[in-house]
Design an enzyme around this catalytic site. Structure first.
Site, PDB file in Angstrom:
ATOM      1  N   LYS A 111       0.824  -1.221   0.000  1.00 30.83           N
ATOM      2  CA  LYS A 111       0.000   0.000   0.000  1.00 30.83           C
ATOM      3  C   LYS A 111       0.850   1.259   0.000  1.00 30.83           C
ATOM      4  CE  LYS A 111      -4.368  -1.761   1.272  1.00 30.83           C
ATOM      5  NZ  LYS A 111      -5.627  -1.664   1.960  1.00 30.83           N
ATOM      6  N   LYS A 194      -4.806  -9.641  -6.582  1.00 26.63           N
ATOM      7  CA  LYS A 194      -6.015  -9.793  -5.758  1.00 26.63           C
ATOM      8  C   LYS A 194      -7.103  -8.816  -6.223  1.00 26.63           C
ATOM      9  CE  LYS A 194      -6.288  -7.883  -1.619  1.00 26.63           C
ATOM     10  NZ  LYS A 194      -6.925  -7.535  -0.365  1.00 26.63           N
ATOM     11  N   LYS A 197     -10.482  -3.204  -3.659  1.00 25.22           N
ATOM     12  CA  LYS A 197     -11.315  -1.993  -3.746  1.00 25.22           C
ATOM     13  C   LYS A 197     -10.569  -0.856  -4.424  1.00 25.22           C
ATOM     14  CE  LYS A 197     -13.324  -2.743   0.820  1.00 25.22           C
ATOM     15  NZ  LYS A 197     -12.545  -2.717   2.059  1.00 25.22           N
TER      16      LYS A 197
HETATM   17  N1  AQP Z   1      -9.781 -10.545  -3.160  1.00 32.37           N
HETATM   18  C1  AQP Z   1     -10.195 -11.033  -1.995  1.00 32.37           C
HETATM   19  N2  AQP Z   1     -10.551 -12.341  -1.882  1.00 32.37           N
HETATM   20  C2  AQP Z   1     -10.986 -12.847  -0.696  1.00 32.37           C
HETATM   21  N3  AQP Z   1     -11.121 -12.092   0.417  1.00 32.37           N
HETATM   22  C3  AQP Z   1     -10.776 -10.797   0.351  1.00 32.37           C
HETATM   23  N4  AQP Z   1     -10.791  -9.806   1.258  1.00 32.37           N
HETATM   24  C4  AQP Z   1     -10.354  -8.657   0.663  1.00 32.37           C
HETATM   25  N5  AQP Z   1     -10.057  -8.880  -0.607  1.00 32.37           N
HETATM   26  C5  AQP Z   1     -10.304 -10.194  -0.847  1.00 32.37           C
HETATM   27  C6  AQP Z   1     -11.231  -9.952   2.632  1.00 32.37           C
HETATM   28  O1  AQP Z   1     -12.279  -9.027   2.864  1.00 32.37           O
HETATM   29  C7  AQP Z   1     -12.251  -8.626   4.223  1.00 32.37           C
HETATM   30  C8  AQP Z   1     -12.379  -7.140   4.326  1.00 32.37           C
HETATM   31  O2  AQP Z   1     -11.291  -6.514   3.720  1.00 32.37           O
HETATM   32  P1  AQP Z   1     -10.927  -5.027   4.122  1.00 32.37           P
HETATM   33  O3  AQP Z   1     -11.936  -4.110   3.632  1.00 32.37           O
HETATM   34  O4  AQP Z   1     -10.690  -4.901   5.551  1.00 32.37           O
HETATM   35  O5  AQP Z   1      -9.525  -4.744   3.492  1.00 32.37           O
HETATM   36  P2  AQP Z   1      -8.730  -5.200   2.277  1.00 32.37           P
HETATM   37  O6  AQP Z   1      -8.251  -6.603   2.446  1.00 32.37           O
HETATM   38  O7  AQP Z   1      -7.645  -4.196   2.168  1.00 32.37           O
HETATM   39  O8  AQP Z   1      -9.739  -5.095   1.077  1.00 32.37           O
HETATM   40  P3  AQP Z   1      -9.426  -4.779  -0.389  1.00 32.37           P
HETATM   41  O9  AQP Z   1     -10.658  -4.976  -1.125  1.00 32.37           O
HETATM   42  O10 AQP Z   1      -8.244  -5.518  -0.880  1.00 32.37           O
HETATM   43  O11 AQP Z   1      -9.100  -3.244  -0.378  1.00 32.37           O
HETATM   44  P4  AQP Z   1      -7.796  -2.468  -0.771  1.00 32.37           P
HETATM   45  O12 AQP Z   1      -7.873  -2.266  -2.218  1.00 32.37           O
HETATM   46  O13 AQP Z   1      -7.915  -1.215  -0.001  1.00 32.37           O
HETATM   47  O14 AQP Z   1      -6.608  -3.294  -0.360  1.00 32.37           O
HETATM   48  C9  AQP Z   1     -10.949  -9.179   4.826  1.00 32.37           C
HETATM   49  O15 AQP Z   1     -11.257 -10.337   5.600  1.00 32.37           O
HETATM   50  C10 AQP Z   1     -10.142  -9.563   3.621  1.00 32.37           C
HETATM   51  O16 AQP Z   1      -9.295 -10.663   3.887  1.00 32.37           O
END
Ligand code: AQP
Length: 333
Positions: A111, A194, A197
């Site tokens: 990040k 992955k 968001k």
């Molecule tokens: N691609 C994924 N596949 C399976 N599980 C996922 N999670 C996130 N992406 C995937 C799971 O969703 C939960 C909430 O995630 P979060 O909002 O706390 O943060 P994150 O992991 O940072 O989500 P993103 O979508 O990947 O956002 P960005 O782009 O900001 O990094 C967690 O349990 C996570 O494991």
């Protein structure tokens, strides 16, 4: 009863990975555990958030928990900032966690990217706040997607070090609950990344508010390779996009990838994509519609968060008081 804590950041673009990897599992665990599900708004601000969007996204994540089937009467749903004990315990844990541990965190490296010097201090100590979220309730189990495994290791390290330093078994050693077919959903544009968001391409993810047309368009445009679908899962080797689409289908249909290949193995992607679209619309449509219905009634959503925050606070306060005592903070009030 065993206690669960898990959180989701209100950072917008909630997607299929968040749903299949985490939120759908939240609902599936609620008969066997006492559950605390948190909209982690304090984690969200470790990177810049527009204040009005943060409020709207907090309601959206809450609506997703509810639409996925979490029962707010039996379990707790709240937003993190409303229970200040999270920040209080995080400070103590900032003094327990070691810089060496934080330097190993791959999510920070990803990040912060090349602009490490410009990243917020909050982003660096993100996993410490996560440890506080979980241990504030002495939770024993944490359902998450695979990407959170390393952060949970750090939670275990913090608990262990705290217990050792003070010679008391204050905290349990938490267990991750990573289950289902889709523990790591990949980007629709690049099977090696992955689904996330923050991906600049909207076509990389199916969001929870996408309607049937958007779902169809995104699946149609999803990256594939020129070969027909593999016949067996061994054929996933070197074909990340095929593996991803088949895994998504399996997770949505609640069957194994082997069973999906039993039906579609050897066929062309164009036919399979139609079937995947139908499956996604069938499974996600009702969740999306329920989310829209809930978001149209913000007072109702806010009421659930308020009730949840009060119940979370009631659980957290005595545990934080115990921790303050163990640490040696003199209680004079
Ligand atoms: N691609 C994924 N596949 C399976 N599980 C996922 N999670 C996130 N992406 C995937 C799971 O969703 C939960 C909430 O995630 P979060 O909002 O706390 O943060 P994150 O992991 O940072 O989500 P993103 O979508 O990947 O956002 P960005 O782009 O900001 O990094 C967690 O349990 C996570 O494991």
């Amino acid at each position: 009863m065993k206690r669960i804590f898990s959180g989701v950041q209100p950072t917008g673009n909630l997607h299929l990975g968040n749903y299949l990897g985490a939120i759908r599992n939240f609902a599936r665990l609620q008969d066997d555990y006492e559950c605390i599900y948190c909209v982690v708004d304090m984690h969200a601000i470790t990177v810049w958030q527009d204040p009005a969007a943060l409020k709207a996204n907090t309601r959206e994540v809450t609506a997703t928990f509810l639409a996925a089937g979490v029962d707010p009467a039996k379990h707790i749903i709240f937003n993190q900032s409303q229970v200040p004990a999270h920040a209080e315990l995080a400070w103590i844990f900032n003094c327990v966690a070691r810089l060496g541990w934080l330097n190993r965190m791959t999510q920070f490296k990803e990040k912060a990217g090349k602009h490490r010097e410009n990243a917020s201090a909050g982003l660096y100590v993100y996993p410490v706040l996560m440890a506080a979220d979980i241990l504030l309730y002495k939770a024993t189990h944490v359902p998450v997607g695979e990407d959170q495994k390393q952060h949970l290791e750090l939670t275990r390290d913090v608990a262990q070090k705290f217990n050792n330093d003070f010679g008391r078994e204050v905290f349990p050693i938490v267990e991750p609950l990573i289950f289902g077919e889709a523990t790591r959903v990949m980007s629709l544009r690049d099977g090696s990344k992955k689904m996330s968001k923050s991906d600049p391409s909207d076509y990389s993810r199916i969001t929870m508010t996408d309607g049937p047309d958007e779902i169809a368009q995104k699946i149609r445009k999803a990256k594939t390779d020129p070969l027909p679908l593999p016949e067996t899962v061994e054929g996933f080797d070197g074909r990340p996009e095929a593996a991803n689409l088949i895994t998504i289908y399996a997770a949505l249909a609640d069957i194994t990838p082997e069973a999906v290949l039993g039906e579609y193995g050897g066929q062309q992607f164009s036919d399979f994509k139609k079937a995947l679209t139908d499956m996604a619309v069938e499974k996600l449509g009702p969740v999306g519609q329920e989310m829209q219905r809930l978001m149209a009634d913000p007072a109702h959503v806010d009421g659930i968060l308020k009730d949840g925050a009060e119940r979370a606070e009631a659980l957290a306060r005595p545990i934080l008081a115990e921790i303050y005592d163990v640490v040696g903070f003199l209680n004079v009030r």
